[in-house]
Design an enzyme around this catalytic site. Structure first.
Site, PDB file in Angstrom:
ATOM      1  N   SER A 191       0.853  -1.208  -0.166  1.00  0.00           N
ATOM      2  CA  SER A 191      -0.039  -0.075   0.132  1.00  0.00           C
ATOM      3  C   SER A 191       0.801   1.111   0.126  1.00  0.00           C
ATOM      4  O   SER A 191       1.795   1.139  -0.868  1.00  0.00           O
ATOM      5  CB  SER A 191      -1.008   0.137   1.125  1.00  0.00           C
ATOM      6  OG  SER A 191      -1.992   1.163   1.122  1.00  0.00           O
ATOM      7  N   GLU A 312      -9.435  -5.675  -3.730  1.00  0.00           N
ATOM      8  CA  GLU A 312      -8.634  -4.489  -3.197  1.00  0.00           C
ATOM      9  C   GLU A 312      -9.731  -3.512  -2.416  1.00  0.00           C
ATOM     10  O   GLU A 312      -9.539  -3.104  -1.086  1.00  0.00           O
ATOM     11  CB  GLU A 312      -7.759  -3.513  -4.012  1.00  0.00           C
ATOM     12  CG  GLU A 312      -6.714  -4.400  -4.662  1.00  0.00           C
ATOM     13  CD  GLU A 312      -5.535  -4.299  -3.910  1.00  0.00           C
ATOM     14  OE1 GLU A 312      -5.240  -3.985  -2.674  1.00  0.00           O
ATOM     15  OE2 GLU A 312      -4.509  -4.911  -4.269  1.00  0.00           O
ATOM     16  N   HIS A 406      -7.607  -5.550   0.135  1.00  0.00           N
ATOM     17  CA  HIS A 406      -6.461  -4.840   0.359  1.00  0.00           C
ATOM     18  C   HIS A 406      -5.937  -5.381   1.699  1.00  0.00           C
ATOM     19  O   HIS A 406      -6.616  -5.496   2.775  1.00  0.00           O
ATOM     20  CB  HIS A 406      -6.945  -3.313   0.518  1.00  0.00           C
ATOM     21  CG  HIS A 406      -5.590  -2.625   0.455  1.00  0.00           C
ATOM     22  ND1 HIS A 406      -4.768  -2.494  -0.584  1.00  0.00           N
ATOM     23  CD2 HIS A 406      -5.063  -1.726   1.221  1.00  0.00           C
ATOM     24  CE1 HIS A 406      -3.863  -1.349  -0.492  1.00  0.00           C
ATOM     25  NE2 HIS A 406      -4.090  -1.039   0.957  1.00  0.00           N
TER      26      HIS A 406
END
Length: 540
Positions: A191, A312, A406
């Site tokens: 990320s 995600e 995610h």
């Protein structure tokens, strides 16, 4: 350097540190790589720590960077410990043994958290399994939020990124004493950590320090400077102080965090809105990192492992029930996604045609995911085919609604799926064979640059983890990639004519109400207002 089975001791460039043995692995926690970034050093580039005499204890995690807590909606999925103290520029090392002759590969890990949250103390990032399998693992803290990424007229930009450069330099100078090879450093992150990896690969100050890189669910990018300035100005307005580093440095730390949280509460990858980010500064970020890596020749010779999760967006939309609300908005939400991604109307139309059974939230989520992550990572791999590997994580969480969201892959990469912190996101009884497959691939990549499948080529091989046995799919996202390529081609065909922002004509709210569902108009107005305030939509 001395080492015994009770307390291993290693000499660093600034003094000796005493770690602990944990299940046969030597662990050193909270080792300072820079001085505390407060007092006269607040909002300034990092400086080396003061050397110390004697042996410094490194048996527990050091202080974490100041940060606001996650909201209640996200805290049920993400564990983010906060440890008080000024000496937050510290790192941790897991090693099979502090033997300078070992010359083992090294993984340096940068945590995620939108550059506002996270730390190296998150249990999911425990480096024991990497050290167990012959890779020295290093994790670190860096300044976050306005302390690390505020943009001021009287202070250098990207302080948090400069912290990471200081830590990477420390590793290059000191890791051999811990058993690591400074010529075999793999820089990895997820990320915001992956975004940071991209910027560091392109930074002039790090050239030659990194042999390999891992970018998980994050692509090289530079944030618009005005977007960051808006965050700082809104904070300054609430605090009733000038938008300068000098004024912010005089503000109480807790008050600054509360104000940052209030200003940033409407930001998200899907909705957009004001946010902190890495900016082009003419120094550590001389140009957009993606351009530097794809067109400028930066970090040539660095092997890349990059990828994403299949869903995600579900971590961004499921907490707080936003997924269902976006679904209710239907085509209006797609128009907002078009504005968020700054694409032509043909893009959402094509996605609807490609995925006729998908709801509005899924289409919006996949659009934004492709715009932010998959398309730029495709571009990066296309430009560096000689040494790029791509994966997709597809295993769905056992927590309802999250899917392959995610950050879900982290517990498998680190082989920490049995920890309670990992179970917050993945649920209980995660598959051991999947953890073994992913962790082994990352170990192989850090060791010799080959995770175990084909390099990226015109056939676009993508290793799929979690959808049956690990296997390679060829071009699984090529249809979507072609849509964006066509959109870019159309825009390039009209030079000097910027694409206008999408216009919205007034329409009654009843048009957006599902025919078979009773939805309160007040709720829908609130959702639309939230989208507008976050910058994802503009008023008609």
């Amino acid at each position: 350097m001395t080492a015994d089975r009770a307390e291993p001791v290693v000499t660093t460039p600034y003094g000796a540190v005493r770690g602990r043995y944990d299940r046969g692995i030597a662990v050193f926690r909270g080792v300072p790589y820079a001085a505390p970034p407060f007092g006269p050093r607040r909002f300034r580039p990092p400086v080396p720590p003061e050397p110390w005499d004697g042996v410094r204890d490194a048996g527990s995690f050091g202080p974490t960077a100041p940060k606001p807590p996650y909201s209640e909606a996200f805290a049920q999925y993400l564990h983010d410990p906060a440890l008080p103290g000024d000496n937050c520029l510290n790192l941790n090392v897991w090693t099979p043994g502090p033997d300078p002759a070992a010359r083992l590969p090294v993984l340096v890990w940068l945590h995620g958290g939108a550059l506002t949250r996270g730390s190296s103390a998150v249990p999911v990032y425990d480096g024991h399994a990497f050290a167990r399998d012959g890779v020295v693992c290093v994790s670190l803290n860096y300044r976050l939020g306005v302390e690390g990424y505020g943009l001021f007229p009287d202070a250098p930009a990207n302080a948090g990124l400069r912290d990471q450069i200081a830590a990477l330099t420390w590793v290059h100078e000191a890791i051999d004493a811990f058993g690591g090879d400074p010529d075999r450093i793999t820089l990895g992150g997820q990320s915001a950590g992956a975004v940071s990896v991209g910027a560091l690969l392109a930074a002039p100050q790090t050239q030659g320090l990194v042999r390999r890189a891992v970018l998980q669910s994050g692509a090289p990018e530079a944030t618009d400077r005005d977007k960051v300035r808006r965050v700082v100005r809104r904070m300054a307005a609430r605090l009733k102080v000038p938008a300068t580093a000098e004024a912010f440095a005089a503000v109480d730390r807790d008050l600054l965090l509360r104000t940052q949280a209030e200003v940033g509460r409407l930001s998200s990858p899907v909705l957009g809105g004001p946010a902190f980010g890495i900016v082009v500064d003419g120094d550590v970020v001389p140009r957009d990192p993606l351009q530097a890596l794809t067109e400028g020749g930066a970090a040539r010779g660095v092997d890349l492992l990059a990828g994403w999760t299949r869903d995600e967006y579900r971590l961004w939309l499921v907490p707080g029930g936003l997924l269902e609300r976006v679904d209710r908005l239907g085509s209006f939400a797609l128009a907002g996604a078009r504005a968020r991604c700054r694409c032509g109307p043909e893009v959402p139309r094509a996605y609807r045609a490609l995925h006729p059974d998908a709801g509005a939230a899924e289409l919006v989520g996949q659009l934004v995911t492709d715009h932010l992550l998959r398309i730029p990572l495709h571009r990066l791999a296309d430009a560096r085919r000689e040494a790029s590997y791509v994966y997709e994580f597809a295993w769905p969480s056992r927590r309802p609604g999250l899917g392959a969201c995610h950050a879900l892959e982290l517990g498998f990469v680190f082989d920490t799926g049995t920890t309670p912190a990992s179970a917050l996101l993945a649920g209980e009884d995660t598959p051991r064979d999947l953890a073994e497959a992913m962790h082994t691939a990352w170990v192989r990549f850090a060791t010799d640059g080959d995770p175990g499948w084909e390099r990226w080529d015109p056939g676009h091989p993508v290793r799929i983890f979690g959808d049956g046995a690990p296997h390679t799919a060829y071009g699984p996202r090529d249809r979507e990639y072609a849509v964006w390529t066509a959109d870019s081609t159309l825009r390039r065909a009209a030079p000097g004519r910027p694409r206008p922002r999408p216009e919205f004509r007034p329409r009654p709210l009843s048009e957006f109400l599902p025919a078979d569902t009773a939805v309160r108009r007040a709720e829908l107005r609130a959702v639309i207002g939230r989208l507008r305030r976050a910058g994802a939509l503009r008023r008609p």
